[in-house]
Design a protein around this motif. Sequence first.
Motif, PDB file in Angstrom:
ATOM      1  N   LEU A   5     -53.227  28.839 -26.137  1.00  0.00           N
ATOM      2  CA  LEU A   5     -52.236  29.771 -26.670  1.00  0.00           C
ATOM      3  C   LEU A   5     -50.964  29.804 -25.825  1.00  0.00           C
ATOM      4  O   LEU A   5     -49.858  29.638 -26.329  1.00  0.00           O
ATOM      5  N   ARG A   6     -51.085  29.998 -24.517  1.00  0.00           N
ATOM      6  CA  ARG A   6     -49.909  30.107 -23.653  1.00  0.00           C
ATOM      7  C   ARG A   6     -49.232  28.751 -23.416  1.00  0.00           C
ATOM      8  O   ARG A   6     -48.097  28.720 -22.962  1.00  0.00           O
ATOM      9  N   ASN A   7     -49.892  27.660 -23.737  1.00  0.00           N
ATOM     10  CA  ASN A   7     -49.244  26.353 -23.631  1.00  0.00           C
ATOM     11  C   ASN A   7     -48.266  26.142 -24.790  1.00  0.00           C
ATOM     12  O   ASN A   7     -47.387  25.299 -24.711  1.00  0.00           O
ATOM     13  N   LEU A  39     -46.292  29.959 -37.024  1.00  0.00           N
ATOM     14  CA  LEU A  39     -45.810  31.316 -37.247  1.00  0.00           C
ATOM     15  C   LEU A  39     -46.428  32.001 -38.454  1.00  0.00           C
ATOM     16  O   LEU A  39     -46.289  33.200 -38.627  1.00  0.00           O
ATOM     17  N   GLY A  40     -47.122  31.247 -39.291  1.00  0.00           N
ATOM     18  CA  GLY A  40     -47.695  31.806 -40.505  1.00  0.00           C
ATOM     19  C   GLY A  40     -48.966  32.597 -40.289  1.00  0.00           C
ATOM     20  O   GLY A  40     -49.438  33.271 -41.191  1.00  0.00           O
ATOM     21  N   SER A  82     -42.004  34.471 -22.963  1.00  0.00           N
ATOM     22  CA  SER A  82     -40.604  34.807 -23.231  1.00  0.00           C
ATOM     23  C   SER A  82     -40.224  34.607 -24.695  1.00  0.00           C
ATOM     24  O   SER A  82     -39.063  34.765 -25.063  1.00  0.00           O
ATOM     25  N   GLY A  83     -41.193  34.245 -25.546  1.00  0.00           N
ATOM     26  CA  GLY A  83     -40.912  34.129 -26.980  1.00  0.00           C
ATOM     27  C   GLY A  83     -40.626  32.721 -27.472  1.00  0.00           C
ATOM     28  O   GLY A  83     -40.340  32.529 -28.650  1.00  0.00           O
ATOM     29  N   ILE A  84     -40.696  31.748 -26.605  1.00  0.00           N
ATOM     30  CA  ILE A  84     -40.469  30.364 -27.016  1.00  0.00           C
ATOM     31  C   ILE A  84     -41.759  29.813 -27.622  1.00  0.00           C
ATOM     32  O   ILE A  84     -42.845  30.071 -27.120  1.00  0.00           O
ATOM     33  N   PHE A 112     -41.663  26.466 -33.346  1.00  0.00           N
ATOM     34  CA  PHE A 112     -41.441  27.500 -34.357  1.00  0.00           C
ATOM     35  C   PHE A 112     -41.822  27.019 -35.763  1.00  0.00           C
ATOM     36  O   PHE A 112     -41.299  27.501 -36.749  1.00  0.00           O
ATOM     37  N   ASP A 113     -42.721  26.044 -35.851  1.00  0.00           N
ATOM     38  CA  ASP A 113     -43.166  25.521 -37.137  1.00  0.00           C
ATOM     39  C   ASP A 113     -43.890  26.612 -37.927  1.00  0.00           C
ATOM     40  O   ASP A 113     -44.608  27.426 -37.342  1.00  0.00           O
ATOM     41  N   PRO A 114     -43.730  26.652 -39.247  1.00  0.00           N
ATOM     42  CA  PRO A 114     -44.442  27.645 -40.053  1.00  0.00           C
ATOM     43  C   PRO A 114     -45.963  27.599 -39.879  1.00  0.00           C
ATOM     44  O   PRO A 114     -46.629  28.619 -40.035  1.00  0.00           O
TER      45      PRO A 114
END
Length: 153
Positions: free
Chosen positions: A86-88, A71-72, A93-95, A66-68
């Motif tokens: 991407l999926r790695n 997420l940025g 599920s949002g993790i 969840f590092d900026p």
Amino acid sequence: RYFTHYGPATLQDASYYLGKSQTQVRRWMERLPLNDFSLEGEVFFYAGSLPSAVPETPACLLAAGFDPLLLGYEKKRNPVLPAPYLRNIFSLSGIVMAPVLLQGRIVGRWKRQKNGISISLFETVSRANRELMEQTAVAAAGPVKRIRIEEPQ
């Protein structure tokens, strides 16, 4: 603040980060003193001025989940995340997994375990880069009993 700290970024990136529609974000942007430039057919926006030199980034970085940096930007267009990985990093599920950045791009993910640190690579890296990852893990986590690096399967 988004365009000051994350810019240059696209309208799509800002919409993704802010969780608002592109129409709403565009209305906000029209009231801001933003600068822009085009690159490869896309328009990037930023506030203030661009640095005269690209800031130095570490050769290896163990970022947080969840590092900026993750997420940025819109995840499918993130400048440090190759599309095949991407999926790695982003699970369905949002993790958001903790990535390993090597020379400015994600090459694996890492996690702290009871007796050390485990790094799962998505691609093969050189011996020198493996050693750099180990040094970075020790520097980030302090003395650990074990650092395990798994090659891609």
